[in-house]
Design an enzyme around this catalytic site. Sequence first.
Site, PDB file in Angstrom:
ATOM      1  N   ARG A  99      23.626 -11.386  10.565  1.00  0.00           N
ATOM      2  CA  ARG A  99      22.967 -12.997  10.630  1.00  0.00           C
ATOM      3  C   ARG A  99      21.908 -12.982   9.824  1.00  0.00           C
ATOM      4  O   ARG A  99      21.294 -13.712   9.378  1.00  0.00           O
ATOM      5  CB  ARG A  99      22.714 -13.291  12.327  1.00  0.00           C
ATOM      6  CG  ARG A  99      23.620 -13.520  12.898  1.00  0.00           C
ATOM      7  CD  ARG A  99      23.708 -13.529  14.516  1.00  0.00           C
ATOM      8  NE  ARG A  99      22.543 -14.486  14.853  1.00  0.00           N
ATOM      9  CZ  ARG A  99      22.023 -14.529  16.026  1.00  0.00           C
ATOM     10  NH1 ARG A  99      22.399 -13.429  16.965  1.00  0.00           N
ATOM     11  NH2 ARG A  99      21.233 -15.275  16.397  1.00  0.00           N
ATOM     12  N   ARG A 123      24.172 -12.791  24.592  1.00  0.00           N
ATOM     13  CA  ARG A 123      25.025 -13.736  23.683  1.00  0.00           C
ATOM     14  C   ARG A 123      25.918 -12.727  22.854  1.00  0.00           C
ATOM     15  O   ARG A 123      25.296 -11.660  22.429  1.00  0.00           O
ATOM     16  CB  ARG A 123      23.953 -14.481  22.686  1.00  0.00           C
ATOM     17  CG  ARG A 123      24.042 -15.926  22.852  1.00  0.00           C
ATOM     18  CD  ARG A 123      23.032 -16.636  21.980  1.00  0.00           C
ATOM     19  NE  ARG A 123      22.955 -16.831  20.822  1.00  0.00           N
ATOM     20  CZ  ARG A 123      22.326 -17.289  19.957  1.00  0.00           C
ATOM     21  NH1 ARG A 123      21.436 -18.046  20.442  1.00  0.00           N
ATOM     22  NH2 ARG A 123      22.427 -17.249  18.464  1.00  0.00           N
ATOM     23  N   LYS A 129      12.720 -20.127  17.189  1.00  0.00           N
ATOM     24  CA  LYS A 129      12.869 -21.523  16.720  1.00  0.00           C
ATOM     25  C   LYS A 129      13.206 -22.175  18.235  1.00  0.00           C
ATOM     26  O   LYS A 129      12.366 -23.291  18.539  1.00  0.00           O
ATOM     27  CB  LYS A 129      13.941 -21.786  15.797  1.00  0.00           C
ATOM     28  CG  LYS A 129      13.794 -21.024  14.468  1.00  0.00           C
ATOM     29  CD  LYS A 129      14.868 -21.346  13.376  1.00  0.00           C
ATOM     30  CE  LYS A 129      16.169 -20.580  14.040  1.00  0.00           C
ATOM     31  NZ  LYS A 129      16.191 -19.248  14.265  1.00  0.00           N
ATOM     32  N   ARG A 162      20.400 -24.957   6.860  1.00  0.00           N
ATOM     33  CA  ARG A 162      20.530 -23.350   6.717  1.00  0.00           C
ATOM     34  C   ARG A 162      20.864 -23.155   5.668  1.00  0.00           C
ATOM     35  O   ARG A 162      21.096 -21.832   5.170  1.00  0.00           O
ATOM     36  CB  ARG A 162      21.708 -22.964   7.682  1.00  0.00           C
ATOM     37  CG  ARG A 162      20.740 -22.010   9.040  1.00  0.00           C
ATOM     38  CD  ARG A 162      21.888 -21.687   9.887  1.00  0.00           C
ATOM     39  NE  ARG A 162      21.554 -20.664  10.487  1.00  0.00           N
ATOM     40  CZ  ARG A 162      21.219 -20.830  11.928  1.00  0.00           C
ATOM     41  NH1 ARG A 162      21.093 -22.122  12.404  1.00  0.00           N
ATOM     42  NH2 ARG A 162      21.190 -19.594  12.726  1.00  0.00           N
TER      43      ARG A 162
HETATM   44  P1  AP5 Z   1      14.619 -17.713  20.248  1.00  0.00           P
HETATM   45  O1  AP5 Z   1      13.547 -18.849  20.564  1.00  0.00           O
HETATM   46  O2  AP5 Z   1      15.866 -18.066  21.096  1.00  0.00           O
HETATM   47  O3  AP5 Z   1      14.750 -17.584  18.737  1.00  0.00           O
HETATM   48  P2  AP5 Z   1      15.659 -18.397  17.768  1.00  0.00           P
HETATM   49  O4  AP5 Z   1      14.989 -18.510  16.492  1.00  0.00           O
HETATM   50  O5  AP5 Z   1      15.855 -19.724  18.369  1.00  0.00           O
HETATM   51  O6  AP5 Z   1      16.804 -17.552  17.679  1.00  0.00           O
HETATM   52  P3  AP5 Z   1      18.311 -18.100  17.576  1.00  0.00           P
HETATM   53  O7  AP5 Z   1      19.218 -16.582  17.845  1.00  0.00           O
HETATM   54  O8  AP5 Z   1      18.657 -18.806  18.577  1.00  0.00           O
HETATM   55  O9  AP5 Z   1      18.457 -18.349  16.330  1.00  0.00           O
HETATM   56  P4  AP5 Z   1      19.679 -18.309  15.315  1.00  0.00           P
HETATM   57  O10 AP5 Z   1      19.062 -19.173  14.281  1.00  0.00           O
HETATM   58  O11 AP5 Z   1      20.299 -17.155  14.758  1.00  0.00           O
HETATM   59  O12 AP5 Z   1      20.851 -18.893  16.361  1.00  0.00           O
HETATM   60  P5  AP5 Z   1      21.698 -20.342  16.432  1.00  0.00           P
HETATM   61  O13 AP5 Z   1      21.826 -20.321  17.802  1.00  0.00           O
HETATM   62  O14 AP5 Z   1      20.968 -21.266  15.740  1.00  0.00           O
HETATM   63  O15 AP5 Z   1      13.897 -16.181  20.799  1.00  0.00           O
HETATM   64  C1  AP5 Z   1      14.605 -15.214  20.587  1.00  0.00           C
HETATM   65  C2  AP5 Z   1      14.366 -14.235  21.892  1.00  0.00           C
HETATM   66  O16 AP5 Z   1      12.912 -13.876  21.537  1.00  0.00           O
HETATM   67  C3  AP5 Z   1      14.482 -14.939  23.213  1.00  0.00           C
HETATM   68  O17 AP5 Z   1      14.698 -14.112  24.188  1.00  0.00           O
HETATM   69  C4  AP5 Z   1      12.916 -15.434  23.473  1.00  0.00           C
HETATM   70  O18 AP5 Z   1      12.674 -15.380  24.778  1.00  0.00           O
HETATM   71  C5  AP5 Z   1      12.137 -14.273  22.803  1.00  0.00           C
HETATM   72  N1  AP5 Z   1      10.773 -14.688  21.876  1.00  0.00           N
HETATM   73  C6  AP5 Z   1      10.631 -15.704  21.332  1.00  0.00           C
HETATM   74  N2  AP5 Z   1       9.492 -16.048  21.004  1.00  0.00           N
HETATM   75  C7  AP5 Z   1       8.991 -14.603  21.213  1.00  0.00           C
HETATM   76  C8  AP5 Z   1       7.591 -14.114  20.970  1.00  0.00           C
HETATM   77  N3  AP5 Z   1       6.686 -14.668  20.385  1.00  0.00           N
HETATM   78  N4  AP5 Z   1       7.428 -12.788  21.383  1.00  0.00           N
HETATM   79  C9  AP5 Z   1       8.314 -12.317  22.112  1.00  0.00           C
HETATM   80  N5  AP5 Z   1       9.518 -12.616  22.277  1.00  0.00           N
HETATM   81  C10 AP5 Z   1       9.970 -13.939  21.899  1.00  0.00           C
HETATM   82  O19 AP5 Z   1      22.938 -20.027  15.573  1.00  0.00           O
HETATM   83  C11 AP5 Z   1      24.045 -19.322  15.897  1.00  0.00           C
HETATM   84  C12 AP5 Z   1      25.234 -19.218  14.993  1.00  0.00           C
HETATM   85  O20 AP5 Z   1      25.719 -20.626  14.947  1.00  0.00           O
HETATM   86  C13 AP5 Z   1      24.780 -18.891  13.290  1.00  0.00           C
HETATM   87  O21 AP5 Z   1      25.100 -17.422  13.318  1.00  0.00           O
HETATM   88  C14 AP5 Z   1      25.903 -19.742  12.835  1.00  0.00           C
HETATM   89  O22 AP5 Z   1      27.176 -19.172  12.895  1.00  0.00           O
HETATM   90  C15 AP5 Z   1      26.043 -20.989  13.620  1.00  0.00           C
HETATM   91  N6  AP5 Z   1      24.995 -22.097  13.007  1.00  0.00           N
HETATM   92  C16 AP5 Z   1      24.009 -22.763  13.722  1.00  0.00           C
HETATM   93  N7  AP5 Z   1      23.416 -23.602  12.858  1.00  0.00           N
HETATM   94  C17 AP5 Z   1      24.193 -23.600  11.773  1.00  0.00           C
HETATM   95  C18 AP5 Z   1      24.131 -24.085  10.491  1.00  0.00           C
HETATM   96  N8  AP5 Z   1      23.266 -25.214  10.142  1.00  0.00           N
HETATM   97  N9  AP5 Z   1      24.845 -23.861   9.672  1.00  0.00           N
HETATM   98  C19 AP5 Z   1      25.904 -22.996   9.678  1.00  0.00           C
HETATM   99  N10 AP5 Z   1      26.133 -22.356  10.716  1.00  0.00           N
HETATM  100  C20 AP5 Z   1      25.229 -22.476  11.724  1.00  0.00           C
END
Ligand code: AP5
Length: 210
Positions: A167, A156, A13, A88
């Site tokens: 997660r 992270r 994402k 979410r």
């Molecule tokens: P990346 O683009 O970073 O993936 P992402 O989907 O953004 O992953 P996140 O881990 O950031 O998402 P998340 O939803 O768990 O975490 P968030 O920070 O929102 O890609 C991942 C990796 O793969 C990178 O290294 C990238 O280079 C690589 N990659 C990407 N595309 C690729 C491809 N096609 N091929 C190969 N490699 C690739 O949330 C973290 C925490 O915050 C949650 O667990 C929760 O506790 C809290 N939180 C956040 N939002 C909320 C909410 N709305 N409600 C409640 N809690 C929340």
Amino acid sequence: MNLILLGAPGAGKGTQAETICAKLKIPAISTGNMIREALKSGTEMGLKAKSYMESGDLVPDEVVIGIVKDRLQQDDCKNGFVLDGFPRTIPQAEALDKMGVKIDKVIEIHVPDEKIVARMSGRRVCEDCGASYHLLYKKPKVEGKCSVCGGTLVQRTDDHPDTVNARLKEYHTKTEPLKAYYEKQGKLVVVEGQEEVADTSRLTLAAIEA
Ligand code: AP5
Ligand code: ZN
């Protein structure tokens, strides 16, 4: 254009939000990044979120809804935005509807769980500016250093396999029901996210322009 990016943790994402935002010149709003920033600067909200985030659980709805509501009122959101990681849960989606925010499209980036765990183990982020890299798929120019600001790259704390599994569980139980929610509104588009970053970008931009 007001967009939502939906998808499992690590589906890509944040990576795709960067491409979309550069192309459409609209801001990316990542609740994950906002919570991490709050944690770093030790705000009350950051402290509230800390234990949830570290164990891989979702932060309570009221905390996240509040920060998104404030963020969407800022000037740079007037011409559109990409929501990355929000909503979410069903209550978060309902809160967004109640804010009177009109969403044009919801794009789900689909990647199966078994690919996610492997992908997350290779992610590294800059401890200063938060820029994201991958040991195999998105290497920095200098090993271990951020190509944007020169900061040190770290893993992270929630990217360790046990936390990634927690997660994923949260995603399947609390976030996946949003697919039906937005399908009913005729807004859901599913994009395959297993191939290379550039392939997913092509599919995502095509879905937005369709
Ligand atoms: P990346 O683009 O970073 O993936 P992402 O989907 O953004 O992953 P996140 O881990 O950031 O998402 P998340 O939803 O768990 O975490 P968030 O920070 O929102 O890609 C991942 C990796 O793969 C990178 O290294 C990238 O280079 C690589 N990659 C990407 N595309 C690729 C491809 N096609 N091929 C190969 N490699 C690739 O949330 C973290 C925490 O915050 C949650 O667990 C929760 O506790 C809290 N939180 C956040 N939002 C909320 C909410 N709305 N409600 C409640 N809690 C929340
Ligand atoms: Zn950096």
